[in-house]
Design a protein around this motif. Structure first.
Motif, PDB file in Angstrom:
ATOM      1  N   LEU A   2      22.574   0.977  -7.165  1.00 18.13           N
ATOM      2  CA  LEU A   2      21.650  -0.087  -6.570  1.00 18.13           C
ATOM      3  C   LEU A   2      22.505  -1.419  -6.321  1.00 18.13           C
ATOM      4  O   LEU A   2      21.964  -2.038  -5.511  1.00 18.13           O
ATOM      5  N   GLY A   3      23.538  -1.510  -6.728  1.00 15.15           N
ATOM      6  CA  GLY A   3      24.371  -2.613  -6.649  1.00 15.15           C
ATOM      7  C   GLY A   3      23.666  -3.725  -7.200  1.00 15.15           C
ATOM      8  O   GLY A   3      23.425  -3.774  -8.363  1.00 15.15           O
ATOM      9  N   SER A   4      23.789  -4.811  -6.580  1.00 20.12           N
ATOM     10  CA  SER A   4      23.349  -6.107  -7.215  1.00 20.12           C
ATOM     11  C   SER A   4      21.819  -6.218  -7.136  1.00 20.12           C
ATOM     12  O   SER A   4      21.345  -7.356  -7.685  1.00 20.12           O
ATOM     13  N   MET A   5      21.129  -5.382  -6.491  1.00 21.01           N
ATOM     14  CA  MET A   5      19.413  -5.598  -6.314  1.00 21.01           C
ATOM     15  C   MET A   5      18.940  -5.000  -7.406  1.00 21.01           C
ATOM     16  O   MET A   5      19.477  -3.885  -8.130  1.00 21.01           O
ATOM     17  N   THR A  40       1.327  -8.820  -5.183  1.00 19.04           N
ATOM     18  CA  THR A  40       0.533  -9.130  -6.415  1.00 19.04           C
ATOM     19  C   THR A  40       1.271  -8.119  -7.421  1.00 19.04           C
ATOM     20  O   THR A  40       1.407  -8.752  -8.568  1.00 19.04           O
ATOM     21  N   LEU A  41       1.587  -6.985  -7.345  1.00 13.67           N
ATOM     22  CA  LEU A  41       2.322  -5.931  -8.207  1.00 13.67           C
ATOM     23  C   LEU A  41       3.624  -6.786  -8.677  1.00 13.67           C
ATOM     24  O   LEU A  41       3.813  -6.850  -9.998  1.00 13.67           O
ATOM     25  N   GLN A  42       4.262  -7.257  -7.724  1.00 13.79           N
ATOM     26  CA  GLN A  42       5.519  -7.860  -7.944  1.00 13.79           C
ATOM     27  C   GLN A  42       5.315  -9.084  -8.923  1.00 13.79           C
ATOM     28  O   GLN A  42       6.035  -9.420  -9.847  1.00 13.79           O
ATOM     29  N   ASP A  82      13.464  -5.076  -6.561  1.00 13.00           N
ATOM     30  CA  ASP A  82      13.899  -5.583  -5.323  1.00 13.00           C
ATOM     31  C   ASP A  82      13.755  -4.563  -3.977  1.00 13.00           C
ATOM     32  O   ASP A  82      13.362  -4.904  -3.110  1.00 13.00           O
ATOM     33  N   LEU A  83      14.627  -3.438  -4.595  1.00  6.45           N
ATOM     34  CA  LEU A  83      14.840  -2.556  -3.486  1.00  6.45           C
ATOM     35  C   LEU A  83      13.525  -1.837  -3.181  1.00  6.45           C
ATOM     36  O   LEU A  83      13.219  -1.605  -1.975  1.00  6.45           O
ATOM     37  N   VAL A  84      12.665  -1.698  -4.187  1.00  8.09           N
ATOM     38  CA  VAL A  84      11.325  -1.046  -3.756  1.00  8.09           C
ATOM     39  C   VAL A  84      10.452  -1.747  -2.711  1.00  8.09           C
ATOM     40  O   VAL A  84       9.896  -1.411  -1.817  1.00  8.09           O
TER      41      VAL A  84
END
Length: 148
Positions: free
Chosen positions: A26-29, A67-69, A33-35
């Motif tokens: 995923l690297g730095s994420m 909201t989930l985040q 964040d990716l999702v």
């Protein structure tokens, strides 16, 4: 309401998949964040290109995901257990110059990858390393042995 339930189910599914894939990939994420990028991009695309009530649906999905985040961020801040589930924990892969094979397998790391990271940080040999730690974001931090 159906859109909200689908958004929640897909969000959880993608978080689990990203955790299984591993943090190095995923690297730095962070996985979350990716999702968000993937799902938000798709939701917005659906709202832009589809007929019927897709714009309203995109607003509902984006609002649900936001909201989930915020909820997962809050839970991670308040609970160590939630933080562990959502982000993982740092993991030692080098201890006193020795690779920890079990942790290397767990993160699907090869000695060559660790050596490459060491060279990037101007470390020539495993003998110089007290600890090598794979961080939550997938990077590897090295703590050198003291010269005393």
């Amino acid at each position: 309401m159906d859109l909200v339930v689908r958004a929640i189910v897909l969000y959880v599914f993608i978080v689990v998949v990203m955790r299984v894939i591993g943090r190095r990939e995923l690297g730095s994420m962070s996985p979350i964040d990716l999702v968000l990028l993937i799902v938000l991009g798709d939701a917005i695309q659906q709202g832009l290109t589809q007929d019927d009530y897709s714009v309203t649906g995109a607003f509902i999905v984006v609002g649900t995901l936001a909201t989930l985040q915020m909820l997962s961020s809050y839970l991670g801040f308040r609970s160590k257990r939630a933080r562990h589930v959502l982000e993982g924990d740092p993991l030692v892969v080098v201890d006193n110059g020795k690779l920890i094979e079990r942790n290397m397998r767990r993160e699907r790391l090869t000695p060559d990858v660790v050596a490459e990271e060491m060279r990037a940080q101007q470390i020539e040999s495993f003998d110089e390393v007290k600890w090598g730690i794979i961080e939550r974001n997938g990077s590897i931090s090295f703590i050198k042995k003291s010269d005393s």
